[in-house]
Design a protein around this motif. Structure first.
Motif, PDB file in Angstrom:
ATOM      1  N   PRO A  16       0.803  -1.233   0.000  1.00  0.00           N
ATOM      2  CA  PRO A  16       0.000   0.000   0.000  1.00  0.00           C
ATOM      3  C   PRO A  16       0.832   1.277   0.000  1.00  0.00           C
ATOM      4  CG  PRO A  16      -0.198  -1.130   2.111  1.00  0.00           C
ATOM      5  CD  PRO A  16       0.585  -2.027   1.199  1.00  0.00           C
ATOM      6  N   THR A  17       1.981   1.276   0.692  1.00  0.00           N
ATOM      7  CA  THR A  17       2.800   2.490   0.699  1.00  0.00           C
ATOM      8  C   THR A  17       3.391   2.742  -0.681  1.00  0.00           C
ATOM      9  OG1 THR A  17       4.737   1.283   1.524  1.00  0.00           O
ATOM     10  CG2 THR A  17       3.347   2.383   3.158  1.00  0.00           C
ATOM     11  N   ALA A  18       3.744   1.690  -1.390  1.00  0.00           N
ATOM     12  CA  ALA A  18       4.289   1.852  -2.744  1.00  0.00           C
ATOM     13  C   ALA A  18       3.226   2.376  -3.707  1.00  0.00           C
ATOM     14  CB  ALA A  18       4.845   0.526  -3.253  1.00  0.00           C
ATOM     15  N   ILE A  19       2.003   1.910  -3.562  1.00  0.00           N
ATOM     16  CA  ILE A  19       0.921   2.374  -4.441  1.00  0.00           C
ATOM     17  C   ILE A  19       0.710   3.878  -4.264  1.00  0.00           C
ATOM     18  CG2 ILE A  19      -1.574   2.252  -4.842  1.00  0.00           C
ATOM     19  CD1 ILE A  19      -1.332  -0.797  -4.207  1.00  0.00           C
ATOM     20  N   ILE A  20       0.635   4.323  -3.029  1.00  0.00           N
ATOM     21  CA  ILE A  20       0.432   5.756  -2.764  1.00  0.00           C
ATOM     22  C   ILE A  20       1.632   6.568  -3.264  1.00  0.00           C
ATOM     23  CG2 ILE A  20       0.173   7.506  -0.952  1.00  0.00           C
ATOM     24  CD1 ILE A  20      -2.324   5.749  -1.417  1.00  0.00           C
ATOM     25  N   SER A  21       2.832   6.117  -2.949  1.00  0.00           N
ATOM     26  CA  SER A  21       4.037   6.836  -3.371  1.00  0.00           C
ATOM     27  C   SER A  21       4.141   6.882  -4.891  1.00  0.00           C
ATOM     28  CB  SER A  21       5.287   6.159  -2.798  1.00  0.00           C
ATOM     29  OG  SER A  21       5.266   6.202  -1.405  1.00  0.00           O
ATOM     30  N   LEU A  22       3.848   5.781  -5.542  1.00  0.00           N
ATOM     31  CA  LEU A  22       3.913   5.739  -7.002  1.00  0.00           C
ATOM     32  C   LEU A  22       2.895   6.692  -7.619  1.00  0.00           C
ATOM     33  CD1 LEU A  22       5.119   4.496  -9.545  1.00  0.00           C
ATOM     34  CD2 LEU A  22       3.427   2.669  -9.360  1.00  0.00           C
ATOM     35  N   TRP A  23       1.707   6.712  -7.087  1.00  0.00           N
ATOM     36  CA  TRP A  23       0.668   7.611  -7.590  1.00  0.00           C
ATOM     37  C   TRP A  23       1.135   9.067  -7.509  1.00  0.00           C
ATOM     38  CZ3 TRP A  23      -2.544  11.084  -4.720  1.00  0.00           C
ATOM     39  CH2 TRP A  23      -3.534  11.688  -5.485  1.00  0.00           C
TER      40      TRP A  23
END
Length: 126
Positions: A51-58
């Motif tokens: 989940p942290t990667a998804i938010i950061s990537l976005w």
């Protein structure tokens, strides 16, 4: 115990959002302060990463800070490396895995220290 988990998660999130890698905070925090085994700490880190990667990537895509021509080959070979690394981590004893992770953190820290010194010297020569 819950306070340590909250602080570790928050600090790891900040580091992850910057693209540095929250595992550098989360794995030692889990293993040192929460007495989680090395394999389990790395597993929690991997689950935490999604989940942290998804938010950061976005956010990084929104800011046009992702070069997809570079990212695609890195992702493909990273997936292959992840399979190999996961298989390898599964057969390595936890104590050795912890030492290898510690050595990796030390090596990366030293690299960053000396890399910055070289960059500073180049800037001073100009």
């Amino acid at each position: 115990m819950m306070t340590a988990a909250i602080i570790a998660g928050f600090l790891s999130g900040i580091i992850s959002g910057m693209g540095i890698g929250g595992g550098t905070i989360l794995i030692p925090a889990l293993s040192i302060f929460l007495n989680v085994g090395q394999h389990e700490a790395q597993g929690v880190n991997l689950l935490y990463f999604i989940p942290t990667a998804i938010i950061s990537l976005w956010v990084h895509i929104k800011n046009k800070a992702v070069n997809f021509k570079v990212a695609v080959p890195v992702i493909l070979f990273g997936l292959a490396g992840a399979v190999g690394g996961s298989l390898l981590a599964g057969v390595i004893e936890g104590k050795l895995l912890r030492r290898l992770f510690g050595f990796f953190l030390l090596a990366m820290g030293l690299y960053e220290i000396f890399k910055k010194d070289k960059k500073r010297k180049k800037e001073q020569e100009k």
